[in-house]
Design a protein around this motif. Structure first.
Motif, PDB file in Angstrom:
ATOM      1  N   VAL A  97      -2.564  -1.179  -6.107  1.00  0.00           N
ATOM      2  CA  VAL A  97      -3.460  -0.849  -4.992  1.00  0.00           C
ATOM      3  C   VAL A  97      -2.739   0.137  -4.075  1.00  0.00           C
ATOM      4  CG1 VAL A  97      -4.777  -1.783  -3.069  1.00  0.00           C
ATOM      5  CG2 VAL A  97      -4.489  -3.127  -5.137  1.00  0.00           C
ATOM      6  N   GLN A  98      -3.419   1.224  -3.770  1.00  0.00           N
ATOM      7  CA  GLN A  98      -2.758   2.271  -2.993  1.00  0.00           C
ATOM      8  C   GLN A  98      -3.647   2.753  -1.861  1.00  0.00           C
ATOM      9  OE1 GLN A  98      -0.375   5.109  -4.911  1.00  0.00           O
ATOM     10  NE2 GLN A  98       0.764   3.262  -5.332  1.00  0.00           N
ATOM     11  N   ILE A  99      -3.016   3.383  -0.905  1.00  0.00           N
ATOM     12  CA  ILE A  99      -3.787   4.068   0.129  1.00  0.00           C
ATOM     13  C   ILE A  99      -3.703   5.557  -0.187  1.00  0.00           C
ATOM     14  CG2 ILE A  99      -1.834   4.191   1.749  1.00  0.00           C
ATOM     15  CD1 ILE A  99      -4.021   3.789   3.968  1.00  0.00           C
ATOM     16  N   ASP A 100      -4.820   6.244  -0.027  1.00  0.00           N
ATOM     17  CA  ASP A 100      -4.804   7.668  -0.371  1.00  0.00           C
ATOM     18  C   ASP A 100      -5.607   8.478   0.637  1.00  0.00           C
ATOM     19  OD1 ASP A 100      -4.010   9.778  -1.879  1.00  0.00           O
ATOM     20  OD2 ASP A 100      -4.565   8.841  -3.779  1.00  0.00           O
ATOM     21  N   GLU A 101      -5.294   9.767   0.671  1.00  0.00           N
ATOM     22  CA  GLU A 101      -6.008  10.672   1.583  1.00  0.00           C
ATOM     23  C   GLU A 101      -6.845  11.624   0.745  1.00  0.00           C
ATOM     24  OE1 GLU A 101      -2.821  12.672   3.555  1.00  0.00           O
ATOM     25  OE2 GLU A 101      -2.009  10.814   4.325  1.00  0.00           O
ATOM     26  N   LEU A 108      -9.491   8.168   4.546  1.00  0.00           N
ATOM     27  CA  LEU A 108      -8.391   7.277   4.195  1.00  0.00           C
ATOM     28  C   LEU A 108      -8.967   6.102   3.419  1.00  0.00           C
ATOM     29  CD1 LEU A 108      -6.173   8.719   5.683  1.00  0.00           C
ATOM     30  CD2 LEU A 108      -5.529   6.561   6.695  1.00  0.00           C
ATOM     31  N   PHE A 164      -6.323  -8.013  -3.710  1.00  0.00           N
ATOM     32  CA  PHE A 164      -7.086  -6.935  -3.098  1.00  0.00           C
ATOM     33  C   PHE A 164      -8.566  -7.277  -3.221  1.00  0.00           C
ATOM     34  CE2 PHE A 164      -9.069  -2.621  -3.738  1.00  0.00           C
ATOM     35  CZ  PHE A 164      -9.014  -2.268  -2.398  1.00  0.00           C
ATOM     36  N   LEU A 222       0.834  -1.207   0.000  1.00  0.00           N
ATOM     37  CA  LEU A 222       0.000   0.000   0.000  1.00  0.00           C
ATOM     38  C   LEU A 222       0.862   1.248   0.000  1.00  0.00           C
ATOM     39  CD1 LEU A 222      -2.835  -0.772   2.577  1.00  0.00           C
ATOM     40  CD2 LEU A 222      -3.019  -0.667   0.111  1.00  0.00           C
ATOM     41  N   VAL A 225     -12.281  -4.320   8.664  1.00  0.00           N
ATOM     42  CA  VAL A 225     -12.132  -4.017   7.234  1.00  0.00           C
ATOM     43  C   VAL A 225     -11.299  -5.116   6.610  1.00  0.00           C
ATOM     44  CG1 VAL A 225     -11.032  -2.453   5.581  1.00  0.00           C
ATOM     45  CG2 VAL A 225     -12.349  -1.518   7.475  1.00  0.00           C
ATOM     46  N   VAL A 259      -8.568   2.861   0.456  1.00  0.00           N
ATOM     47  CA  VAL A 259      -7.670   1.886  -0.160  1.00  0.00           C
ATOM     48  C   VAL A 259      -8.345   1.375  -1.424  1.00  0.00           C
ATOM     49  CG1 VAL A 259      -6.454  -0.317   0.137  1.00  0.00           C
ATOM     50  CG2 VAL A 259      -6.788   1.184   2.096  1.00  0.00           C
ATOM     51  N   GLY A 260      -7.579   1.298  -2.481  1.00  0.00           N
ATOM     52  CA  GLY A 260      -8.158   0.789  -3.722  1.00  0.00           C
ATOM     53  C   GLY A 260      -7.206   0.960  -4.883  1.00  0.00           C
ATOM     54  N   TYR A 261      -7.648   0.545  -6.055  1.00  0.00           N
ATOM     55  CA  TYR A 261      -6.830   0.777  -7.244  1.00  0.00           C
ATOM     56  C   TYR A 261      -6.803   2.270  -7.517  1.00  0.00           C
ATOM     57  CZ  TYR A 261      -6.776  -4.205  -8.179  1.00  0.00           C
ATOM     58  OH  TYR A 261      -6.554  -5.543  -8.070  1.00  0.00           O
ATOM     59  N   ARG A 291     -15.544   0.485  -5.758  1.00  0.00           N
ATOM     60  CA  ARG A 291     -14.552  -0.530  -5.376  1.00  0.00           C
ATOM     61  C   ARG A 291     -13.419   0.087  -4.546  1.00  0.00           C
ATOM     62  NH1 ARG A 291     -13.272  -4.020 -10.670  1.00  0.00           N
ATOM     63  NH2 ARG A 291     -15.292  -3.944 -11.673  1.00  0.00           N
ATOM     64  N   VAL A 292     -13.809   0.942  -3.646  1.00  0.00           N
ATOM     65  CA  VAL A 292     -12.835   1.600  -2.784  1.00  0.00           C
ATOM     66  C   VAL A 292     -13.163   1.257  -1.334  1.00  0.00           C
ATOM     67  CG1 VAL A 292     -12.117   3.855  -1.920  1.00  0.00           C
ATOM     68  CG2 VAL A 292     -12.333   3.494  -4.379  1.00  0.00           C
ATOM     69  N   VAL A 293     -12.145   0.828  -0.582  1.00  0.00           N
ATOM     70  CA  VAL A 293     -12.354   0.499   0.830  1.00  0.00           C
ATOM     71  C   VAL A 293     -12.118   1.756   1.651  1.00  0.00           C
ATOM     72  CG1 VAL A 293     -11.454  -0.825   2.782  1.00  0.00           C
ATOM     73  CG2 VAL A 293     -11.615  -1.892   0.538  1.00  0.00           C
ATOM     74  N   LEU A 294     -13.085   2.086   2.508  1.00  0.00           N
ATOM     75  CA  LEU A 294     -12.892   3.240   3.391  1.00  0.00           C
ATOM     76  C   LEU A 294     -12.305   2.724   4.698  1.00  0.00           C
ATOM     77  CD1 LEU A 294     -13.353   6.286   4.033  1.00  0.00           C
ATOM     78  CD2 LEU A 294     -15.550   5.606   4.989  1.00  0.00           C
ATOM     79  N   LEU A 295     -11.033   3.056   4.907  1.00  0.00           N
ATOM     80  CA  LEU A 295     -10.355   2.575   6.113  1.00  0.00           C
ATOM     81  C   LEU A 295     -10.812   3.383   7.334  1.00  0.00           C
ATOM     82  CD1 LEU A 295      -8.287   0.317   6.365  1.00  0.00           C
ATOM     83  CD2 LEU A 295      -6.495   2.035   6.377  1.00  0.00           C
ATOM     84  N   TYR A 333     -11.217  -5.837  -3.906  1.00  0.00           N
ATOM     85  CA  TYR A 333     -11.993  -5.353  -5.051  1.00  0.00           C
ATOM     86  C   TYR A 333     -11.319  -5.620  -6.390  1.00  0.00           C
ATOM     87  CZ  TYR A 333     -15.325  -2.979  -2.031  1.00  0.00           C
ATOM     88  OH  TYR A 333     -16.297  -2.696  -1.114  1.00  0.00           O
ATOM     89  N   TRP A 346       2.147 -10.033  -2.943  1.00  0.00           N
ATOM     90  CA  TRP A 346       0.799  -9.430  -2.879  1.00  0.00           C
ATOM     91  C   TRP A 346      -0.124 -10.038  -3.902  1.00  0.00           C
ATOM     92  CZ3 TRP A 346      -2.419  -6.210  -0.511  1.00  0.00           C
ATOM     93  CH2 TRP A 346      -3.308  -5.429  -1.236  1.00  0.00           C
ATOM     94  N   LYS A 375       1.884  11.707   2.285  1.00  0.00           N
ATOM     95  CA  LYS A 375       0.630  11.197   2.856  1.00  0.00           C
ATOM     96  C   LYS A 375       0.815  11.019   4.362  1.00  0.00           C
ATOM     97  CE  LYS A 375      -0.413   8.552  -1.322  1.00  0.00           C
ATOM     98  NZ  LYS A 375      -0.463   7.204  -1.901  1.00  0.00           N
TER      99      LYS A 375
END
Lengths: 520, 239
Positions: A440-444, A498, B193, A433, B180, A500-502, A467-471, B195, B239, B133
């Motif tokens: 797949v990345q984590i973003d703000e 925050l 992942f 991440l 999660v 997580v997703g493509y 298709r985005v996970v809300l952390l 999704y 991964w 970030k």
């Protein structure tokens, strides 16, 4: 009494804030390259120059209407006159000179000698008046007296005024100025060759009725045309002796040309690095925000690459020319300045508070990092400084030097191994991440007013549709991260999601958050 | 399955940090040095080795399958030679090595290391994340290094799990269970992942491993619900 009045007035001007502010304003827009309005003043002046030259050219064969002539002759000349006077005013401070003299004489318990002060004032002002730039400025005003036909040619001096506004011309003249002696030698050599060959050709051909060389002026003209290897052919020697002189002049001409070319080339080669440096610094001063990296070694190289990939501007300074060269080859703005020297930052001429996002001391040497950090802290208390720590025993020294965040690679190895032992796959997931190479990345995602209006609660976000996970949500107000918040959690301006997703889906989601109102 | 023995090769600041961080997790930590003149303070007793070693002593005294080797020699060439030497003798040994850059990381992987920590890349990743970030860096750091109540765990789906035979993405993991789910690892030993297009149509089977983030209590509840336990598998790293 009169003396007292002058002194009081000088002190008044010297201490008057409004007067000094006005003077500084005019100085900045006329002389200070860093002033953001100067370029507009310069552009305006350049436009006036082109208008007056255009009028001059048109006037040769066509009638120019009276309004335009009036504008060119009087309005433009008047503007140039005002500019000339303003430049004369800001070139030095009369009041300052008088005050300095008064202070000096008072300190020595003497009567204030105003004559000396005025002598000094006249000297300083004359120095400016007789500078090349000021003379050109003055000549450019001359067309004001356009009734004198000869003075109209002075309009062309307005073109010379362009030199004042074109920086590259100033650079060129500064480069050539470094070879003053060589150019002087060359011009003496060329003058001697022209003089001797002109006299010789005049003596040899002057009395020959078939020869086109009839006057000394024609002889000088022929010499210059021949030496310059132009050779129009309108004037040619016809006698044997004259042709012999021509052979010698042609050979001398080749020597003069070669000498001139090599002088230009060597002047530029020697000054090339300096010119590039000046250009780099100019470029830096125009940047809005950038990271300042001190030192260019392995970690620094990787950090530079990653920060650049995120569309960040970075500036690298390093005292080692080889490392600077490497940074330049890698495509970064790099300067061979010592990060531990205040002078380096003075030369950079940057506004730390406004332009620098953070300073990264990334030398793989604690001593150098402490030195660089202390140097920066000595003139700026607020800037965020991050540094590499190579030896843990130096941690306190780095913190004492004012470094905000210390990154200790060895500690990272320890922590990583600890995580790898317990949950290798989970570790990999988090590691990926963070890695820029992963899909797949984590973003703000920052919450704006517009988003709050359309998505008041977490439940309204519909992130899974993208298709985005809300952390979780980071609440700036109380500096807390709320993991997996409930649907009815209220979103506030300044919060961060925050996710997580493509990368591509996160972008889509972000776009959706910002544009939903329009779509609806 | 948790490993019991840590074999740390190299006596330097890296090995000190490793010992400091893993001493509570291993029942047996053995520290090896190339230099016989080295002394240790507050560390396990130092043993000596040379690169031409045949490792017979280790073979006799250590259960290799339950051991993990850390190759942290500072000289890259020596570290690669050590890795290849260990791999040629111990097929089942899990080897973690450090490398200064990507080039040597590739060589170490070729030499048989299971996992390589590229120092330069890792450090620069951390620095970049801290700057670019900061919030996610802090959250991930806290999760990973257990500095908050949030945890990341690998949970295996049990035989009697209520989610068995359901489509992975049809379940609202987040709202329903307080956790999660980030990714799933199935029989091909690759984690996907949640999704991703592959995971999207995945039907949950016993044996699948879910990578979940949550508070310890919620993770425990979740484990009970799916009749599972924490799971560690060393045979894959990607991964």
């Amino acid at each position: 009494m009169f003396k007292r009045w002058i002194l009081d007035f000088a002190y008044y001007l010297d201490t008057s804030k409004s007067y000094q502010r006005r003077k500084r304003f005019f100085y900045n827009i006329l002389e200070n390259d860093k002033n953001k309005y100067k370029k507009y003043v310069d552009l305006f002046m350049i436009l006036l120059i082109f208008i007056s030259v255009g009028v001059l050219i048109r006037e040769v064969k066509h009638h120019v209407n009276d309004e335009l002539m009036f504008f060119s002759n009087y309005v433009i000349s008047f503007i140039f006159f005002i500019e000339y006077m303003l430049r004369l005013w800001v070139s030095s401070s009369v009041s300052e000179i008088i005050v300095a003299r008064a202070e000096h004489d008072t300190f020595l318990l003497r009567d204030v000698n105003l004559a000396k002060a005025f002598k000094e004032v006249i000297k300083v002002k004359l120095q400016y008046i007789f500078s090349v730039k000021a003379i050109i400025d003055l000549l450019a005003i001359m067309p004001f007296f356009h009734e004198l036909r000869l003075l109209r040619i002075f309009i062309l001096f307005r073109v010379f005024k362009l030199l004042r506004y074109a920086k590259s011309v100033q650079t060129l003249s500064s480069v050539l100025a470094t070879k003053k002696f060589e150019f002087l030698t060359l011009s003496i050599f060329a003058s001697v060759v022209i003089f001797v060959s002109s006299v010789l050709i005049y003596v040899m051909e002057g009395n020959n009725p078939d020869s086109p060389v009839n006057t000394l002026f024609e002889a000088v003209y022929w010499s210059i045309v021949t030496i310059a290897t132009v050779g129009y052919g309108d004037i040619v020697p016809v006698t044997q002796e004259g042709r012999f002189v021509a052979i010698v002049v042609i050979m001398a001409g080749i020597a003069v040309l070669a000498f001139t070319t090599s002088l230009f080339v060597s002047a530029f080669t020697e000054k090339l690095d300096e010119i590039k440096e000046i250009k780099t610094i100019e470029g830096i001063s125009k940047l809005k925000k950038f990271y300042l990296i001190c030192g260019y070694e392995n970690v620094s190289r990787e950090v530079s690459r990653k920060l650049s990939a995120h569309a960040n501007e970075i500036i690298i300074i390093d005292e080692d020319p080889l490392r600077v060269e490497r940074a330049k080859k890698d495509g970064y703005r790099a300067l061979n300045y010592n990060p531990g020297n205040v002078e380096s930052y003075d030369k950079l001429n940057i506004n730390f508070d406004k332009q620098v996002k953070a300073v990264l001391c990334l030398r793989e040497n604690d001593v150098e990092n402490v030195y660089a950090a202390l140097t920066i802290r000595s003139f700026n208390k607020n800037i965020f400084i991050m540094s590499l720590l190579i030896n843990d025993s130096n941690r306190k020294k780095l913190e004492f030097a004012g470094i905000n965040t210390v990154v200790y690679p060895q500690e990272l190895v320890g922590l990583i191994t600890k995580e790898l032992i317990g949950k290798p796959v989970a570790f990999e997931v988090i590691h990926e991440l963070r890695s820029e190479n992963s899909d797949v990345q984590i973003d703000e995602l920052g919450i704006t007013e517009r988003i709050v209006e359309n998505f008041p609660t977490v439940g309204d976000l519909e992130n899974s549709r993208f298709r985005v996970v809300l952390l979780g949500v980071y609440k700036t107000a109380n500096d807390r991260f709320y993991f997996n918040p409930l649907d009815d959690t209220l979103l506030e301006v300044g919060d961060y999601l925050l996710v997580v997703g493509y990368q591509v889906f996160i972008k889509e989601f972000e776009k959706y958050l910002h544009t939903r109102a329009i779509n609806d | 399955m948790t490993k019991t023995t840590a074999l740390i090769f190299g006596h330097n600041k890296y090995s000190h940090e490793i010992v400091r961080n893993v001493k509570d997790k291993y029942s047996n930590i053995r520290l090896f040095s190339l230099d016989e003149n080295n002394k240790t303070e507050n560390l396990p007793e130092l043993e000596y080795f040379d690169l031409s070693d045949k490792w017979t002593e280790i073979q006799k005294s250590v259960d290799i399958k339950n051991s993990m080797a850390f190759c942290v020699l500072e000289d890259t060439a020596e570290n690669i030679f050590l890795t290849i030497s260990l791999r040629s003798n111990f097929k089942d040994l899990t080897i973690i090595a450090i490398s200064s850059n990507k080039e040597s990381a590739n060589k170490l992987l070729m030499a048989g290391a299971n996992k390589v920590i590229p120092l330069t890349e890792t450090t620069s990743d951390i620095i970049t994340n801290m700057l670019e970030k900061p919030i996610s860096h802090k959250v991930l750091h806290d999760i990973l290094y257990e500095e908050s109540n949030l945890k990341i765990a690998q949970v295996q789906i049990g035989e009697e799990s209520e989610f068995k035979d359901e489509q992975l993405t049809s379940i609202d993991w987040t709202r329903y269970n307080g956790i999660v789910v980030l990714s799933v690892m199935h029989e091909d030993m690759k984690s996907e992942f949640i999704y991703s297009s592959k995971a999207k149509h995945h039907i949950i089977k016993p044996g699948d491993v879910l990578i979940v983030v949550g508070f310890e209590k919620d993770i425990q509840n979740f484990e009970n619900k799916i009749r599972s336990r924490r799971y560690v598998n060393w045979s894959h790293w990607s991964w």
